[in-house]
Design an enzyme around this catalytic site. Structure first.
Site, PDB file in Angstrom:
ATOM      1  CB  ALA A 116     -14.416   3.680 -15.365  1.00 53.86           C
ATOM      2  CG  ASN A 182     -12.372  -0.438 -23.173  1.00 55.55           C
ATOM      3  OD1 ASN A 182     -11.617  -0.927 -23.999  1.00 55.55           O
ATOM      4  ND2 ASN A 182     -13.649  -0.244 -23.413  1.00 55.55           N
ATOM      5  CG  HIS A 212     -12.922   0.264 -12.275  1.00 60.80           C
ATOM      6  ND1 HIS A 212     -12.975  -0.786 -13.159  1.00 60.80           N
ATOM      7  CD2 HIS A 212     -13.987   1.053 -12.571  1.00 60.80           C
ATOM      8  CE1 HIS A 212     -14.005  -0.640 -13.957  1.00 60.80           C
ATOM      9  NE2 HIS A 212     -14.644   0.458 -13.623  1.00 60.80           N
TER      10      HIS A 212
END
Length: 259
Positions: A116, A182, A212
């Site tokens: 991502a 992750n 993120h």
């Protein structure tokens, strides 16, 4: 291509749903004993031994940290390249060493997709110069933190503003939040390492997806990235972009031109 797939949950189903007709040419799925897998034409197996005996060209792991040791290590040792979705599992030092050793023994490759997050190419290019300082901040809506230690740290249902509930290293977050961190592990492995990469986790009732953001300071230059990802259908913990990242790795495996 003969594709092997470990796990047939949200990521596995979505991944196969994105693939076109005849892609892959052959499919072998390792599923939990007794789990119904409705995939016409696919070979469904229940043991790692059966999976390895099927000899897929490429294996995609998307079954969580617990499955990495049981599936990725023997597959690599058998010479099968593995795309590892549960990258946070490498926060376990012993397991990371076992994966490296198995890949060397089998002459195979352990492939860590960007998932991502973006900018991994630049970060990993800067790493050899040393002096990296990397700080990551992961923000998700409260429901994405259900079923994690966040429930014990803050009142997820009563939040009215963005709240930082965890601050520590990438190794610590990967071990405490295996289904949510992750990205932090990916950044750490590409850059400053598990124990030098700083992480903050945030629950934000105003968040519409998974954010993120990270900053990098290096002797070679500085940069910041912020990505607002949409969550995958059926799982608020996983960004939809993660699934497309795995699809990219599969297609790069067979494509004449790789970007």
């Amino acid at each position: 291509m003969h594709l092997g797939l470990v796990g047939y949950g949200n990521i596995g189903k979505a991944l196969l749903g994105l693939m076109g007709a005849g892609e892959p040419a052959r499919l072998t799925v390792l599923a939990r004993p007794g789990k119904t897998v409705d995939l016409p034409g696919a070979e469904v197996v229940e043991t790692v031994q059966e999976l390895i005996a099927a000899a897929p060209d490429l294996l995609v792991e998307c079954a969580g940290h617990a499955a990495v040791r049981d599936t990725a290590v023997p597959a690599l040792r058998a010479g099968i390249d593995v795309v590892l979705v549960s990258i946070g599992a490498l926060s376990d030092v012993a397991l990371e060493r076992a994966l490296h050793a198995a890949a060397e023994e089998g002459g195979a490759r352990l492939i860590l997709p960007a998932g991502a997050i973006g900018g991994i190419d630049l970060l990993s290019s800067m790493a050899p110069a040393g002096g990296l300082e990397v700080t990551y901040r992961g923000t998700k809506p409260p429901q994405a933190w259900r079923g994690t230690p966040a429930e014990e740290l803050i009142d997820l249902g009563g939040l009215t503003a963005a709240t930082v509930f965890f601050s520590g290293t990438a190794r610590e977050v990967a071990q405490a939040f295996p289904k949510n961190a992750n990205v932090a592990a990916t950044l750490a492995l590409a850059g400053a390492g598990m124990d030098a990469t700083r992480v903050e986790l945030v629950a934000d009732p105003q968040a519409s997806g998974n954010r993120h953001a990270y900053s990098v300071h290096s002797p070679l230059g500085d940069y910041e990235i912020r990505i607002d990802n949409r969550a995958s259908n059926g799982n608020a913990k996983t960004s939809a972009a993660t699934i497309y990242s795995v699809l990219r790795e599969i297609r790069n495996r067979k494509g004449p031109v790789v970007i």
